[in-house]
Scaffold this active site. Structure first.
Site, PDB file in Angstrom:
ATOM      1  N   SER A   1     -10.008  11.237   5.469  1.00  0.00           N
ATOM      2  CA  SER A   1      -8.864  10.384   5.166  1.00  0.00           C
ATOM      3  C   SER A   1      -9.171   9.136   4.362  1.00  0.00           C
ATOM      4  O   SER A   1      -8.250   8.434   3.946  1.00  0.00           O
ATOM      5  CB  SER A   1      -8.148   9.989   6.463  1.00  0.00           C
ATOM      6  OG  SER A   1      -7.551  11.117   7.049  1.00  0.00           O
TER       7      SER A   1
ATOM      8  N   LYS B   1      -4.003  -0.440   7.152  1.00  0.00           N
ATOM      9  CA  LYS B   1      -3.350   0.847   7.366  1.00  0.00           C
ATOM     10  C   LYS B   1      -2.458   0.785   8.608  1.00  0.00           C
ATOM     11  O   LYS B   1      -2.817   0.175   9.612  1.00  0.00           O
ATOM     12  CB  LYS B   1      -4.427   1.925   7.536  1.00  0.00           C
ATOM     13  CG  LYS B   1      -3.928   3.350   7.612  1.00  0.00           C
ATOM     14  CD  LYS B   1      -5.118   4.317   7.644  1.00  0.00           C
ATOM     15  CE  LYS B   1      -4.696   5.760   7.791  1.00  0.00           C
ATOM     16  NZ  LYS B   1      -5.849   6.687   7.769  1.00  0.00           N
TER      17      LYS B   1
ATOM     18  N   SER C   1      -5.305  10.683   5.115  1.00  0.00           N
ATOM     19  CA  SER C   1      -4.145   9.987   5.634  1.00  0.00           C
ATOM     20  C   SER C   1      -4.020   8.546   5.152  1.00  0.00           C
ATOM     21  O   SER C   1      -3.011   7.888   5.428  1.00  0.00           O
ATOM     22  CB  SER C   1      -4.188  10.006   7.171  1.00  0.00           C
ATOM     23  OG  SER C   1      -5.306   9.295   7.669  1.00  0.00           O
TER      24      SER C   1
END
Length: 493
Positions: free
Chosen positions: A174, A74, A150
């Site tokens: 997330s 990420k 996210s």
């Protein structure tokens, strides 16, 4: 290896092929890159390609439980030395990480071949992934819809078959929200289990943690073993671990569990009939497997909990903006308007008020512990509504103009703390009101992909366990996966 064959295997399966000599890591990587090049233009899941770095690593002699398996990290906190970490922001998009984060080191130790970074909203601050800096990530099941956030880029990449598992993180849902949006499995580990080092002791008072999103339960279990392979000597505390590896725990029978479920939104907002059906069908499935299931929920004021979550999040974002400005000389205009507003609200929070809020976090811990005295698991929707359409949650243009004006005259923070505005802010959690409880309390929780809407959009359900319940969550997930398989389902890209 062609894509159809590659897609048949999870990460554990691919690692077994490498270990047996049936395929080389370079071949796996080229298949993953080819798939990325085929679909990423439609999904915008990968925003920082690292293909050359991946190719160099795939040519090396690799060891570890997942040696040779292609992997994505990420673009937030999961730093790779010498590679830009954008955090979804114009303010930081050109910053280069001086060293690996601890999570990345653990993944490299496991033998993974990292070849890219995935899309995330600015500083991971939303449950959708539509940053202005990198553009929106899109859901492979329907590209008009969000993959969640996210860790939306990670979920989109896994659902699209670029990789079987990808790095993710969870500070308010997330991992679980994008897993639920994309038909994947997502486990948020409990507080302190996964290191936030070396640059932080913990994120958001331990409410945020790294993890993964995967197609199979066993991939997540093996990844949790990799992330917790050894204690973090610089960490704030030593979290308890089971005697057996998580991969072995996942294979064990969960036994007969007591499960309380609810479909009510803790915020009092309407809940989609699809989300209600997802939970009720899951409750029936669990009962059929021999578990004791009944309607029940913790005695918690959900609206107050959400306000206390958002208040801490706003202060944390205010600090992030300030630290970014100091470190990189970023101007206010380098941040998104919503970020600037939230940071302004956060700066208005007094230190004594902040301590009071954190004290109430303890009340939620105690209330959830009381619930877990009676039930092993809490079952809820993972999402109150199906995945939103891209742009659906944008701040309306007239309101954006008003916010910009208030920011210019220095009144945005004060007005943002008034009751009418607070209610508007709280409504932003209408679609995702269930996940923040596990972050505040530091309890492990997972999203399991057991439902789809008639329109073909995934809609997961959430289980929240007590302290140290990761082994039970994983074993229950394996049982559900066996009874109601999902890994073979593939979006029509």
């Amino acid at each position: 290896m062609d894509y159809a064959e590659y897609r048949r295997f999870d990460a554990v399966g691919l690692a077994e092929l490498v270990r047996s000599g049936e395929i080389a890591p370079r071949e796996l990587l080229e298949t993953a890159i080819q798939r990325a090049e085929q679909v990423n233009g439609r999904l915008n899941a990968i925003v920082r390609p690292m293909f050359d770095i991946g190719r160099e690593r795939a040519s090396q002699q690799l060891t570890g439980a997942l040696a040779g398996v292609p992997f994505l990290i990420k673009d937030l906190h999961q730093d790779y030395a010498g590679v830009r970490t954008g955090s979804g922001s114009r303010a930081t998009r050109n910053t280069t990480a001086p060293r690996h984060s601890t999570s990345v080191e653990r993944w490299l130790d496991a033998g993974l071949v990292i070849f890219g970074r995935t899309n995330t909203p600015e500083f991971g601050a939303k449950g959708i992934t539509e940053p202005e800096a990198d553009g929106p990530a899109r859901n492979p099941w329907n590209t008009a819809h969000t993959p969640g956030g996210s860790s939306g880029g990670a979920a989109a990449a896994v659902a699209a078959g670029i990789v079987p598992v990808a790095g993710a993180s969870d500070g308010g849902g997330s991992i679980r929200i994008p897993a639920a949006c994309c038909g994947l499995f997502g486990l948020k580990p409990g507080r302190g289990l996964v290191s936030a080092g070396p640059d932080a002791a913990e994120h958001m008072h331990g409410g945020a943690t790294d993890g993964v999103i995967s197609r199979s339960v066993r991939d997540t279990a093996v990844m949790l073993d990799a992330l917790t392979a050894r204690p973090d000597a610089g960490g704030p505390y030593l979290a308890a671990r089971p005697e057996l590896p998580y991969a072995e725990c996942a294979r064990r029978d969960p036994g007969r569990l007591r499960i309380g479920f609810t479909t009510r939104s803790p915020l009092g907002f309407p809940v989609s009939p699809h989300a209600v059906t997802a939970v009720k069908d899951t409750a029936a499935l669990l009962a059929g497997l021999g578990h004791d299931v009944e309607e029940a929920e913790p005695d918690i004021d959900g609206r107050q909990l959400s306000r206390d979550f958002l208040s801490v999040w706003f202060v944390q974002l205010a600090h992030t903006v300030q630290a970014t400005q100091r470190a990189f000389g970023a101007a206010a205009e380098d941040f998104e308007l919503d970020t600037r507003l939230v940071a302004a609200i956060g700066r208005e929070t007094k230190a004594t008020e902040y301590v009071e809020i954190l004290a109430r976090w303890n009340d939620y811990n105690r209330a959830l512990a009381d619930f877990h005295d009676r039930y092993d698991m809490l079952l809820t929707p993972a999402l109150a509504h199906p995945p939103a359409r891209i742009g659906e949650l944008d701040t309306p243009a007239p309101l954006r103009k008003a916010i910009a004006l208030l920011l210019r005259v220095g009144l945005a923070g004060k007005l943002g703390r008034t009751k009418p505005v607070t209610e508007v802010v709280l409504k932003n959690l209408e679609k995702v009101p269930y996940t923040q409880l596990a972050n505040i309390t530091g309890r492990p929780a997972m999203s399991v992909p057991l439902h789809q809407t008639p329109q073909g959009l995934p809609l997961g359900v959430q289980f929240v366990g007590g302290l140290g319940a990761e082994p039970t969550l994983l074993s229950l997930a394996t049982q559900l996966e066996s009874e109601h398989p999902w890994a073979h389902l593939e979006p029509p890209l």
